[in-house]
Design a protein around this motif. Structure first.
Motif, short mmCIF file in Angstrom:
data_model
loop_
_atom_site.label_atom_id
_atom_site.label_comp_id
_atom_site.label_asym_id
_atom_site.label_seq_id
_atom_site.Cartn_x
_atom_site.Cartn_y
_atom_site.Cartn_z
N PHE A 1 22.08 48.44 90.27
CA PHE A 1 21.23 49.72 91.00
C PHE A 1 20.87 50.76 89.13
O PHE A 1 21.62 50.72 88.61
N ASP B 1 22.02 53.62 89.59
CA ASP B 1 22.82 55.06 89.37
C ASP B 1 24.37 53.74 88.43
O ASP B 1 24.94 53.91 88.63
N PHE B 2 23.65 52.87 88.66
CA PHE B 2 24.86 51.67 87.47
C PHE B 2 26.77 51.22 88.62
O PHE B 2 26.68 50.75 88.65
N LYS B 3 26.54 52.05 89.30
CA LYS B 3 27.40 51.65 90.08
C LYS B 3 28.93 51.35 89.13
O LYS B 3 29.54 49.75 89.59
N LEU B 4 29.41 52.25 88.55
CA LEU B 4 31.01 51.35 87.30
C LEU B 4 32.07 52.85 88.05
O LEU B 4 32.16 53.15 88.27
N LEU B 5 33.21 51.84 87.47
CA LEU B 5 34.36 52.44 87.96
C LEU B 5 34.87 53.31 87.03
O LEU B 5 34.27 52.78 85.71
N GLU B 6 34.37 53.81 87.12
CA GLU B 6 34.91 55.48 86.52
C GLU B 6 36.24 55.24 85.50
O GLU B 6 35.88 55.74 84.12
N ARG B 7 37.35 54.90 86.23
CA ARG B 7 38.28 55.27 85.67
C ARG B 7 38.97 53.53 85.24
O ARG B 7 39.92 53.47 84.27
N SER B 8 37.59 52.82 85.20
CA SER B 8 38.30 51.73 84.09
C SER B 8 37.61 51.28 83.11
O SER B 8 36.07 51.94 82.80
N TYR C 1 35.08 54.28 78.12
CA TYR C 1 35.17 54.70 79.41
C TYR C 1 33.79 54.47 79.88
O TYR C 1 33.00 54.83 79.19
N ARG D 1 28.54 43.62 84.39
CA ARG D 1 29.16 42.55 84.98
C ARG D 1 28.52 41.75 86.24
O ARG D 1 29.33 41.27 87.30
N ARG E 1 46.57 56.27 88.33
CA ARG E 1 45.14 56.41 87.76
C ARG E 1 44.59 57.63 89.12
O ARG E 1 43.91 58.37 88.29
N ARG F 1 33.44 54.94 97.06
CA ARG F 1 32.88 54.31 95.92
C ARG F 1 33.68 53.27 95.12
O ARG F 1 32.79 51.71 94.88
N GLU F 2 34.56 53.30 94.77
CA GLU F 2 35.74 52.13 94.55
C GLU F 2 35.41 50.92 95.42
O GLU F 2 35.40 49.32 95.13
N ILE G 1 32.01 49.02 95.42
CA ILE G 1 31.59 48.73 94.02
C ILE G 1 32.84 46.92 93.80
O ILE G 1 31.83 45.89 94.14
N LEU H 1 30.32 44.81 96.38
CA LEU H 1 29.24 44.73 95.39
C LEU H 1 29.50 43.73 94.83
O LEU H 1 28.64 42.41 95.23
N VAL H 2 30.69 43.73 94.67
CA VAL H 2 30.78 41.92 93.25
C VAL H 2 31.21 40.55 94.10
O VAL H 2 31.04 40.38 93.05
#
Lengths: 231, 299
Positions: A87, A89-96, A136, A152, B20, B203-204, B207, B210-211
């Motif tokens: 995407f 906006d990347f849609k990454l898990l910010e806390r991972s 991160y 990913r 977290r 959002r989590e 995601i 989506l995966v």
């Protein structure tokens, strides 16, 4: 051999707006296809239907033998495991961490830890981020974050990679870097569909271009260059 | 093997996630803690009210006055007939001279009056003391005894006992209803707090979907997370219940105001209550998470 076959696909939203009209599109395995068109032409709806974020109102969408249009909500994961999505906006898990973000897809499938480790490092190497496994997302540049998102999306070895304006938030140099990565992935056999507004990229890549206008396919260039009639 | 691997991952991830998302987890934990303290209080109160009622009820006895001049054989026969009645738990015979002795011991003024009488002419009657199995049937048992031969009279403090039984019945039902209502309110409150927590992680979940995570893949870590939140949230209520109750019990010497109102002995009561709190916390946490995450699985 066809990977995607869309026949008479129509999408009418609940508010009555028709985003896609009787669309027919066939994409073969290993192709690299740009979907272009002005804002509101239906390109986002088109790819959202491919990964079943939207359900078509009518028509058939067949991806690798699965009729996506008929998939029930609880079975959507079946198609999503066969495709990768990237995407804007990347849609990454910010806390991972970078590693965790990429490994996440494989963990979901219950793959053994050692295999996950091997695959994640391999794919991070492919996108040039092997040295940032412990970072991160907020410690990375936009281009790097997009590379993580690509890693990913492909770590599971999908047959199809859907990219929704992956360079939309990136500068020209970074965008070119991302395109190089995508081209490499394509060379490895993954079919790529990419929605973009980026004129330069379409010009440079010389790939198939599907031009949408008001929910219909206006042109389908075999080895298209960007023409100023769109976007 | 794959199942265990995924389960292990889910447990590990949910544990990580609690820390977290610590500020949000803290909100859920606080909510669980506060509501469970109220639940614990109501449980302790309700159990003790029931205990008071049980103690009072256990002491309720029917006194059967036997006709004067009844021979030992007749008295024994009467005893047998009482034994045959429904809801009779036990009977104790009391000789009139023993009763006289007890009366004198209790109050010396009786000595002046009763010492004049002999076994043959004493106004005190032989008695049977009857305990019943079901306190609500005490009136019925008394009526049936009244109908037997050689019974002079039956006494069980009808008016007071009947109203006491009604009061205890109402108290018991009210305490049960209040505990159930509180648990439900707790479940609702906790569920809503977790919902807010999970909303921020929409959002989590998106995601994850989506995966290619299946709904179950997504739900399980959140359910485990709810479970952990529930367990952590019950720590303070359990400590308060255990130490607080023991302290109260010791402060009051095990009874409130009168020996009639005995408190429940702390062991095993505090352990049972703690276990119940833990189970409520775990279930409510899991249910809250499940309900909250379910809402976001349509992307």
């Amino acid at each position: 051999m066809d990977l995607i076959r869309m026949k008479n696909v129509k999408k009418v939203y609940k508010n009555g707006v028709t985003a896609v009209y009787d669309l027919d599109l066939t994409i073969e395995k290993g192709e690299f296809v740009f979907v272009i068109g002005s804002t509101g032409c239906g390109k986002s709806t088109l790819i959202k239907m491919l990964y079943r974020a939207e359900k078509p109102t009518s028509g058939i969408i067949n991806i690798g033998g699965i009729d996506v249009a008929k998939l029930k909500n609880r079975n959507v994961y079946k198609i999503r495991r066969k495709i990768g999505v990237v995407f804007q906006d990347f849609k990454l898990l910010e806390r991972s961490t970078v590693y965790e973000n990429v490994a996440f897809t494989l963990e979901v499938f219950g793959i053994p830890k050692a295999e996950i480790h091997e695959k994640v490092l391999k794919v991070l190497d492919l996108v040039g981020l092997k040295h940032k496994v412990k970072n991160y997302p907020n410690q990375l540049s936009g281009g790097e974050q997009q590379r993580v998102a690509i890693a990913r999306a492909i770590v599971n070895g999908p047959k199809l990679l859907i990219c929704d304006e992956p360079t939309g938030n990136l500068d020209e140099t970074t965008s070119l870097g991302i395109m190089q990565v995508l081209e490499e992935i394509n060379k490895l056999g993954t079919t790529i569909i990419m929605v973009t507004h980026d004129t330069d990229i379409v010009q440079r890549m010389q790939k198939r271009v599907v031009l949408l206008d008001s929910g219909r396919i206006l042109k389908d260039y075999e080895k298209g260059t960007y023409r100023h009639e769109a976007i | 093997m794959k199942l265990f691997r995924m389960l292990g991952r889910n447990i590990r991830d949910s544990f990580k996630s609690v820390f977290r998302n610590f500020s949000l987890s803290l909100a859920s934990i606080s909510c669980i803690t506060i509501t469970l303290i109220v639940v614990a209080l109501s449980m302790v109160l309700s159990a003790n009210v029931n205990n008071f009622a049980d103690n009072v009820e256990k002491d309720l006895t029917i006194v059967v006055f036997i006709e004067r001049g009844a021979s030992d054989e007749i008295i024994e026969k009467l005893g047998d007939s009482i034994d045959l009645l429904n809801y009779v738990e036990s009977k104790t015979f009391k000789d009139r001279m023993d009763i006289t002795k007890e009366m004198i011991e209790e109050d010396r003024t009786f000595e002046m009056i009763l010492s004049k009488y002999t076994r043959e002419n004493t106004p005190v009657r032989d008695e049977y003391l009857i305990k019943v199995t079901d306190i609500e049937k005490i009136g019925e048992v008394a009526d049936n005894i009244r109908k037997l031969d050689n019974v002079y009279g039956v006494e069980y403090g009808e008016t007071i006992i009947d109203s006491l039984i009604t009061i205890f019945d109402v108290l018991r039902k009210a305490s049960y209803i209040s505990v159930i209502a509180l648990v439900l309110v707790t479940a609702f409150l906790i569920s809503n707090t977790i919902k807010i927590t999970i909303f921020s992680r929409k959002r989590e979940i998106e995601i994850m979907r989506l995966v290619g995570a299946s709904n179950l893949n997504i739900k399980i870590p959140f359910i485990f997370e709810g479970l952990f939140l529930g367990i952590i949230g019950t720590i303070i209520p359990i400590i308060l219940t255990t130490y607080g109750y023991v302290a109260i019990y010791q402060h009051f010497n095990g009874q409130v105001f009168s020996p009639f109102l005995k408190l429940i002995s702390p062991t095993p009561f505090v352990y049972q209550t703690s276990l119940l709190l833990l189970v409520i916390g775990m279930l409510v946490g899991m249910f809250g998470s499940y309900r909250a995450v379910k809402k976001h699985l349509k992307i």
